[in-house]
Design a protein around this motif. Sequence first.
Motif, PDB file in Angstrom:
ATOM      1  N   MET A  45       0.905  -1.187   0.014  1.00 46.28           N
ATOM      2  CA  MET A  45      -0.114   0.120  -0.039  1.00 46.28           C
ATOM      3  C   MET A  45       0.725   1.488   0.099  1.00 46.28           C
ATOM      4  N   ASN A  46       0.323   2.311  -0.413  1.00 39.87           N
ATOM      5  CA  ASN A  46       1.124   3.447  -0.278  1.00 39.87           C
ATOM      6  C   ASN A  46       1.005   4.132   1.190  1.00 39.87           C
ATOM      7  N   PRO A  47       1.654   4.899   1.410  1.00 42.34           N
ATOM      8  CA  PRO A  47       1.879   5.285   2.923  1.00 42.34           C
ATOM      9  C   PRO A  47       0.599   5.465   3.785  1.00 42.34           C
ATOM     10  N   LEU A  48      -0.262   6.544   2.871  1.00 37.59           N
ATOM     11  CA  LEU A  48      -1.323   7.113   3.626  1.00 37.59           C
ATOM     12  C   LEU A  48      -2.502   5.955   3.642  1.00 37.59           C
ATOM     13  N   GLU A  49      -2.447   5.124   2.496  1.00 38.09           N
ATOM     14  CA  GLU A  49      -3.621   3.987   2.530  1.00 38.09           C
ATOM     15  C   GLU A  49      -3.198   2.928   3.527  1.00 38.09           C
ATOM     16  N   ARG A  50      -1.846   2.660   3.746  1.00 39.16           N
ATOM     17  CA  ARG A  50      -1.591   1.927   4.856  1.00 39.16           C
ATOM     18  C   ARG A  50      -1.767   2.167   6.229  1.00 39.16           C
ATOM     19  N   ARG A  51      -1.859   3.568   6.446  1.00 42.33           N
ATOM     20  CA  ARG A  51      -2.055   4.246   7.744  1.00 42.33           C
ATOM     21  C   ARG A  51      -3.570   3.896   8.049  1.00 42.33           C
ATOM     22  N   TYR A  52      -4.312   4.376   6.896  1.00 45.30           N
ATOM     23  CA  TYR A  52      -5.748   4.013   7.369  1.00 45.30           C
ATOM     24  C   TYR A  52      -5.923   2.565   7.646  1.00 45.30           C
ATOM     25  N   TYR A  53      -5.392   1.673   6.772  1.00 43.56           N
ATOM     26  CA  TYR A  53      -5.602   0.193   7.076  1.00 43.56           C
ATOM     27  C   TYR A  53      -5.149   0.063   8.627  1.00 43.56           C
ATOM     28  N   GLU A  54      -3.986   0.358   8.936  1.00 43.50           N
ATOM     29  CA  GLU A  54      -3.323  -0.045  10.305  1.00 43.50           C
ATOM     30  C   GLU A  54      -4.214   0.334  11.357  1.00 43.50           C
ATOM     31  N   GLU A  55      -4.645   1.657  11.127  1.00 51.06           N
ATOM     32  CA  GLU A  55      -5.262   2.377  12.379  1.00 51.06           C
ATOM     33  C   GLU A  55      -6.887   2.282  12.267  1.00 51.06           C
ATOM     34  N   VAL A  56      -7.663   1.877  11.206  1.00 51.69           N
ATOM     35  CA  VAL A  56      -8.890   1.880  11.203  1.00 51.69           C
ATOM     36  C   VAL A  56      -9.614   0.484  10.589  1.00 51.69           C
ATOM     37  N   VAL A  57      -9.130   0.063   9.536  1.00 57.41           N
ATOM     38  CA  VAL A  57      -9.358  -1.246   8.889  1.00 57.41           C
ATOM     39  C   VAL A  57      -9.200  -2.316   9.792  1.00 57.41           C
ATOM     40  N   LYS A  58      -7.965  -2.555  10.132  1.00 58.27           N
ATOM     41  CA  LYS A  58      -7.650  -3.815  10.973  1.00 58.27           C
ATOM     42  C   LYS A  58      -8.664  -3.861  12.264  1.00 58.27           C
ATOM     43  N   LEU A  59      -9.455  -2.837  12.812  1.00 61.25           N
ATOM     44  CA  LEU A  59     -10.108  -3.067  13.837  1.00 61.25           C
ATOM     45  C   LEU A  59     -11.428  -3.675  13.518  1.00 61.25           C
ATOM     46  N   TYR A  60     -11.791  -3.683  12.222  1.00 62.71           N
ATOM     47  CA  TYR A  60     -13.044  -4.420  11.890  1.00 62.71           C
ATOM     48  C   TYR A  60     -12.547  -5.402  10.711  1.00 62.71           C
ATOM     49  N   GLU A  61     -11.293  -5.968  10.594  1.00 65.92           N
ATOM     50  CA  GLU A  61     -10.905  -6.844   9.518  1.00 65.92           C
ATOM     51  C   GLU A  61     -11.666  -7.895   9.727  1.00 65.92           C
ATOM     52  N   SER A  62     -11.694  -8.748  10.823  1.00 68.35           N
ATOM     53  CA  SER A  62     -12.129 -10.088  10.913  1.00 68.35           C
ATOM     54  C   SER A  62     -13.813 -10.149  10.633  1.00 68.35           C
ATOM     55  N   TYR A  63     -14.384  -9.059  10.373  1.00 71.78           N
ATOM     56  CA  TYR A  63     -15.830  -9.036   9.891  1.00 71.78           C
ATOM     57  C   TYR A  63     -15.897  -9.346   8.256  1.00 71.78           C
ATOM     58  N   LEU A  64     -14.819  -9.193   7.938  1.00 73.61           N
ATOM     59  CA  LEU A  64     -14.593  -9.148   6.212  1.00 73.61           C
ATOM     60  C   LEU A  64     -14.127 -10.556   5.910  1.00 73.61           C
ATOM     61  N   THR A  65     -14.407 -11.239   6.559  1.00 72.14           N
ATOM     62  CA  THR A  65     -13.750 -12.924   6.236  1.00 72.14           C
ATOM     63  C   THR A  65     -14.763 -13.659   6.997  1.00 72.14           C
ATOM     64  N   ARG A  66     -15.674 -13.283   8.024  1.00 76.30           N
ATOM     65  CA  ARG A  66     -16.490 -14.590   8.425  1.00 76.30           C
ATOM     66  C   ARG A  66     -17.506 -14.747   7.731  1.00 76.30           C
ATOM     67  N   GLN A  67     -18.000 -16.144   7.872  1.00 81.01           N
ATOM     68  CA  GLN A  67     -19.254 -16.690   7.283  1.00 81.01           C
ATOM     69  C   GLN A  67     -20.318 -17.190   8.183  1.00 81.01           C
ATOM     70  N   VAL A  68     -20.895 -16.305   8.872  1.00 75.28           N
ATOM     71  CA  VAL A  68     -21.960 -16.863  10.016  1.00 75.28           C
ATOM     72  C   VAL A  68     -23.229 -16.369   9.742  1.00 75.28           C
ATOM     73  N   ARG A  69     -24.186 -17.309   9.966  1.00 78.42           N
ATOM     74  CA  ARG A  69     -25.551 -17.168   9.941  1.00 78.42           C
ATOM     75  C   ARG A  69     -26.250 -17.464  11.321  1.00 78.42           C
ATOM     76  N   PHE A  70     -27.103 -16.444  11.699  1.00 77.60           N
ATOM     77  CA  PHE A  70     -27.962 -16.531  13.104  1.00 77.60           C
ATOM     78  C   PHE A  70     -29.121 -17.227  12.928  1.00 77.60           C
ATOM     79  N   ALA A  71     -29.585 -18.479  13.625  1.00 81.00           N
ATOM     80  CA  ALA A  71     -30.923 -19.032  13.611  1.00 81.00           C
ATOM     81  C   ALA A  71     -31.762 -18.020  14.272  1.00 81.00           C
ATOM     82  N   ARG A  72     -33.023 -18.181  14.037  1.00 80.60           N
ATOM     83  CA  ARG A  72     -34.078 -17.511  14.563  1.00 80.60           C
ATOM     84  C   ARG A  72     -35.140 -18.572  15.095  1.00 80.60           C
ATOM     85  N   ASP A  73     -34.822 -19.526  15.416  1.00 79.24           N
ATOM     86  CA  ASP A  73     -36.034 -20.656  15.369  1.00 79.24           C
ATOM     87  C   ASP A  73     -36.667 -20.324  16.628  1.00 79.24           C
TER      88      ASP A  73
END
Length: 360
Positions: free
Chosen positions: A296-324
């Motif tokens: 990444m370029n320096p600015l993009e990497r900064r946003y990734y490190e400081e913000v995106v990484k906080l939410y990163e795990s939600y970008l790979t999860r595959q979960v569904r919630f039962a409502r029975d």
Amino acid sequence: MKKQILVTGARGLLGAEVIARLTARGYSVVAFLRSEGPVVRNDGTPIAATPYNGSYPRAGRLACVRGDVAEECLGLNRETYDALRLTTGAIVHCAALTSFGRKPEKYEAINFRGTERVIDFAQRSDTASIPLLYVSTAYVCGERPGVFREEELEVGQRHGNPYEHSKYRAEQSVRAAMHAGLPSAILRPAIIVGDSATGVIRKFDTLYTIVRLTAAGLVRTMPGDYGATLDIVPIDWVADCVVEALEKFSLARGRTLHLTSGTATTLRDVNDVCAEFPSFHVPRYVPRHVFDAAEMNPLERRYYEEVVKLYESYLTRQVRFARDSTRAILPSAPPAAGKTLLRRIFRYAVAARYLAPRAA
């Protein structure tokens, strides 16, 4: 159940909407506030309130008291603590630290220890205990894939952040108190977004934070899976469900209910809707094992490190919630979900100038 209701987290998005609905239905409400100031609804409308004077207000009215679940005795003096304990008919515990990126001990103090203090308050020894409706999160599921059921909690999951872990521990405490006889129920909302009809939201967070960076082209590539699922639900529907669960407490008691959409929204869905907005940059997701932040370029990497990484795990999860179990008590589905809801919340975010045009 008596119609005197104590609500924590009154200044939060959900707490304020719950209070508005309770007072509209004739409940007498006392709300905890950590500091001076009005209780404001999601659309910016303040809710009329008076200071708590030692007794609950008239039916359909709100009284506020300075309280803090992170402090001993909930931040109340002994006289106020005892008076509320004697007169409260039920507790709706919404108070929580939900913003990401704080120190783990902050989540521990508010979300976990704070819930334990609310449980102690509810467990009266001299008279019947106070019914407790605890607002948790569907994402106590952590990073575990597949279907997550209402009755499940401890399934060997790894949590993606301290917020999830603190809510998981709080649920453990509520469940232990439930098994010990405390009349209680747990509500697990998914990711709360704007109003189902208008998209209005008073506080931009979670999903909005990521889309703001990507739409502006400040972060163009992220680790993720186009098939990853996000469960988003509108604030008005969640607040309706909380009040309905309180009014059906005899049915909800002892249960965990999922306030989830029933329709998973994938990252591809999010990108498809972003592509409908000419001013949005549409991000590219790559598998975690090939993603390299060093490219990444320096600015993009900064946003990734400081913000995106906080939410990163939600970008790979595959979960569904039962409502029975939930459907038997709370049968209504959100009035808007999936791409329809995304379009509405993004339109509002653009109108509110939160989502800006992409960079050149």
